[in-house]
Design an enzyme around this catalytic site. Structure first.
Site, short mmCIF file in Angstrom:
data_model
loop_
_atom_site.label_atom_id
_atom_site.label_comp_id
_atom_site.label_asym_id
_atom_site.label_seq_id
_atom_site.Cartn_x
_atom_site.Cartn_y
_atom_site.Cartn_z
N SER A 20 -57.24 99.33 -65.65
CA SER A 20 -58.01 98.45 -66.53
C SER A 20 -59.48 98.81 -66.66
O SER A 20 -60.19 98.25 -67.50
CB SER A 20 -57.88 96.99 -66.06
OG SER A 20 -56.62 96.48 -66.38
N LYS A 23 -60.64 99.62 -70.04
CA LYS A 23 -61.00 98.56 -70.99
C LYS A 23 -62.48 98.59 -71.32
O LYS A 23 -62.92 98.02 -72.33
CB LYS A 23 -60.61 97.18 -70.44
CG LYS A 23 -59.10 96.93 -70.37
CD LYS A 23 -58.81 95.51 -69.89
CE LYS A 23 -57.33 95.14 -70.02
NZ LYS A 23 -56.54 95.49 -68.85
N SER A 85 -59.52 90.35 -68.06
CA SER A 85 -58.82 91.64 -68.14
C SER A 85 -57.52 91.52 -68.94
O SER A 85 -56.51 92.15 -68.62
CB SER A 85 -58.53 92.19 -66.74
OG SER A 85 -58.27 93.57 -66.77
N LYS A 187 -66.17 96.27 -64.25
CA LYS A 187 -64.74 96.14 -64.49
C LYS A 187 -63.92 96.67 -63.32
O LYS A 187 -64.20 97.71 -62.76
CB LYS A 187 -64.36 96.93 -65.76
CG LYS A 187 -62.98 96.63 -66.29
CD LYS A 187 -62.95 95.30 -67.00
CE LYS A 187 -61.54 94.83 -67.24
NZ LYS A 187 -60.82 94.43 -66.00
#
Length: 204
Positions: A20, A23, A85, A187
Site C-alpha cells: 500500500s 498508494k 488505505s 503511508k
C-alpha cells in the site's frame, strides 16, 4: 529533506513489492489534478461494482466501506486512501480519472518516470500483489519528498489520526503519528509477500 541528502541507506535500489505504500503514487496523481484545477475536492465519483468487489468490505482487504452505485466526494476518497488505505477508494479514483485501473496504472508509471522514480512500475492503483508491481526504497523516499514539496496545501491529510465514513471510524495506520515525535506522514503497507513497510516523515 529539502536538500535531498541521503543520511542512511540500505539496499536502496533493490526492487520490492511496495504494497500500500504505492498508494502514494495514486494520491500524487489526485493532488496534481487538484493543483492544476482539473479536479476539485467537491467533485464526486461513482462507485463501480468492480471497485466494490475488488476493494470493498467483501474483499477482505483495506477498505473505506464504499457502497456500489453511490457517488463519493473527492475529499472523502483522499481521506479514504491516506487515512484508511482503502483499496476501494483507489479503484474508484483510477476508474474515474482514466477509465480503468489498468489505464491509470500506466499513467502512474509514466508520471513516476517524469518525476525521477526510475525504478518504479505500477500495474494497479492499490499495491495489490503483482509480480510486475515494483518500487525501491529510494523511489519511495523521493516520492515522499515530491509530495511534501509539490503539494503543501494537501499534506495535512497524512497526519489525520482518524476518519469516519459510512458510519465507520477507522484510525490512521501510521504508528508514528501517535508517538508525539513530530511525525506527520506518510503511508504504511503490508502484504504477505512484501511484509510490513512504512514510508515516514518527521518534522523537527
Amino acid at each position: 529533506m529539502q536538500t535531498g541528502a541521503i543520511l542512511f541507506e540500505k539496499n536502496a535500489d533493490a526492487s520490492m513489492p511496495p504494497a500500500s505504500m504505492s498508494k502514494l503514487m495514486t494520491i500524487y496523481m489526485v493532488f496534481e489534478r487538484l493543483r492544476d484545477g482539473r479536479l476539485s475536492l467537491d467533485d464526486s465519483f461513482p462507485v463501480s461494482e468492480n471497485a466494490w468487489r475488488k476493494g470493498g468490505a467483501k474483499s477482505g482487504s483495506s477498505t473505506m466501506f464504499l457502497e456500489p452505485g453511490k457517488r463519493v466526494r473527492v475529499e472523502d476518497l483522499i481521506r479514504g486512501i491516506i487515512v484508511q488505505s482503502g483499496n476501494d477508494a483507489c479503484i474508484v479514483v483510477a476508474e474515474a480519472l482514466s477509465g480503468s485501473e489498468q489505464a491509470f496504472a500506466a499513467e502512474m508509471t509514466e508520471k513516476a518516470r517524469q518525476i525521477g522514480l526510475t525504478n518504479s512500475t505500477f500495474t494497479n492503483s492499490t499495491g495489490w500483489p503483482d509480480e510486475f508491481h515494483r518500487m525501491t526504497a529510494k523511489d519511495l523516499a523521493l516520492l515522499a519528498q515530491r509530495i511534501i514539496l509539490d503539494f503543501p496545501e494537501y499534506f495535512h491529510y497524512f497526519s489525520e489520526k482518524s476518519f469516519v465514513y459510512n458510519g465507520i471510524k477507522q484510525s490512521n495506520r501510521n504508528p508514528l503519528i501517535y508517538k508525539g515525535m513530530g511525525s506527520d506522514g506518510l503511508k504504511t503497507g503490508y502484504t504477505e509477500e512484501s511484509g510490513y513497510g512504512l514510508t515516514a516523515s518527521v518534522l523537527r
